[in-house]
Design an enzyme around this catalytic site. Sequence first.
Site, PDB file in Angstrom:
ATOM      1  CB  THR A 190     -84.607 -99.981 -59.611  1.00  0.00           C
ATOM      2  OG1 THR A 190     -83.762-101.105 -59.722  1.00  0.00           O
ATOM      3  CG2 THR A 190     -83.870 -98.734 -60.023  1.00  0.00           C
ATOM      4  NE  ARG A 218     -77.646-107.715 -63.293  1.00  0.00           N
ATOM      5  CZ  ARG A 218     -78.620-106.833 -63.126  1.00  0.00           C
ATOM      6  NH1 ARG A 218     -78.608-106.015 -62.097  1.00  0.00           N
ATOM      7  NH2 ARG A 218     -79.601-106.765 -63.988  1.00  0.00           N
ATOM      8  CB  VAL A 219     -72.654-103.845 -63.324  1.00  0.00           C
ATOM      9  CG1 VAL A 219     -73.116-102.388 -63.470  1.00  0.00           C
ATOM     10  CG2 VAL A 219     -71.488-103.929 -62.339  1.00  0.00           C
ATOM     11  CG  ASP A 221     -81.006-100.998 -66.110  1.00  0.00           C
ATOM     12  OD1 ASP A 221     -80.997-101.850 -65.202  1.00  0.00           O
ATOM     13  OD2 ASP A 221     -81.926-100.176 -66.256  1.00  0.00           O
ATOM     14  CB  THR A 240     -87.474 -99.657 -62.650  1.00  0.00           C
ATOM     15  OG1 THR A 240     -87.711-100.867 -61.909  1.00  0.00           O
ATOM     16  CG2 THR A 240     -88.815 -99.092 -63.074  1.00  0.00           C
ATOM     17  N   GLY A 241     -86.400-102.332 -64.300  1.00  0.00           N
ATOM     18  CA  GLY A 241     -86.825-103.565 -64.953  1.00  0.00           C
ATOM     19  C   GLY A 241     -85.630-104.482 -65.122  1.00  0.00           C
ATOM     20  N   GLY A 243     -82.523-105.389 -66.157  1.00  0.00           N
ATOM     21  CA  GLY A 243     -81.478-104.478 -66.616  1.00  0.00           C
ATOM     22  C   GLY A 243     -80.744-104.896 -67.872  1.00  0.00           C
TER      23      GLY A 243
HETATM   24  N1  ASP Z   1     -82.969-102.450 -63.445  1.00  0.00           N
HETATM   25  C1  ASP Z   1     -82.460-103.001 -62.223  1.00  0.00           C
HETATM   26  C2  ASP Z   1     -81.305-103.919 -62.550  1.00  0.00           C
HETATM   27  O1  ASP Z   1     -81.402-104.665 -63.495  1.00  0.00           O
HETATM   28  C3  ASP Z   1     -83.484-103.753 -61.452  1.00  0.00           C
HETATM   29  C4  ASP Z   1     -84.754-102.991 -61.175  1.00  0.00           C
HETATM   30  O2  ASP Z   1     -85.136-102.109 -61.910  1.00  0.00           O
HETATM   31  O3  ASP Z   1     -85.383-103.245 -60.167  1.00  0.00           O
HETATM   32  O4  ASP Z   1     -80.343-103.911 -61.835  1.00  0.00           O
END
Ligand code: ASP
Length: 328
Positions: A190, A218-219, A221, A240-241, A243
């Site tokens: 992200t 799917r949605v 964060d 980022t991570g 979600g």
């Molecule tokens: N946080 C994002 C999600 O879960 C993924 C990401 O940070 O790369 O959609």
Amino acid sequence: MALSAALRPAAARAEAIPVLVIHGGAGVIKADMSPERQKIVKAALARALDAGYAVLKAGKPAKDAVVASIRVLEDDPNFNAGKGAVFTHDGHNEMDAAIMDGATLQAGAVAGVRHVRNPITLARAVMEHSKHVLLIGQGAEAFARAQDIDLVDPSYFWTRRRWDQLQKALREDAAHVRHADETTDRHFGTVGAVALDRDGHLAAGTSTGGMTDKLWGRVGDSPLIGAGTYANAGCAMSGTGWGEFYIRTVAAHEICMRVTLLHEPLAHAADDVINHEIPALGGNGGAILVDAQGNIATPFNTSGMYRAWIGRDGISHVAIFADGAPAQ
Ligand code: ASP
């Protein structure tokens, strides 16, 4: 600061020194990063940083800088947003994005869009030209058409690297094994930005393709205000991570409330939520933050996080791994 003061639009302040922090996703691992690739990604981050900082230097609002930086990253196939978005389980690219203006507490977001070249621009249009905060799927794309926002054929988002990542994830699904690389940029990546402008106002934005192999509809964060994206008068965050864990902890809102209401130092509140609360639940990732004084925090608990920043000293920094923590 009383509750109302933390939440109400910021009053005009003495001229602030602009600060900009951007990220290109957590989950980067050294084994995936040849020196050439590191060079390419760092150059892309530097371009995005320059684009946003030029906006702040020109005296424009933080939200303009956030959009300027994120658009550069969305157009770059190296990041999981826009052009480089990961694939869903059934082989589509479905993107989410959000922006929040800390000066007014206005916010706009989109989820599950498949044809929008720059989802952050659409999120901004939702914020500024609709009475809503979050539009999804076909409705969001109808709004994009009405706003004359660039739509592209889905083939624009096809990249070999992301396709191969999906095929690997599908093979692992079929073998009923946990994805070996659930914590790497094969799943994450992200992009986001947080900014403090000359007027002392903050803004945050995030844009993503979500997570490789995500299920239908799917949605994550990123487009959920308070989970992956939040800004008020005293704090701005883009996460980022993984979600689902940012949603369950309402991570961005919790950190910003601790900073603005409890007066916790930014770095402390951010570290506690990102590096303790989220891992305690089984999640992982990182975040970028800035407060109204221009303090910066970039916590992450993956082996790396693409990030770049220009703090109060006006000097550009680009970092991938644990070295190079921002000076407060
Ligand atoms: N946080 C994002 C999600 O879960 C993924 C990401 O940070 O790369 O959609």
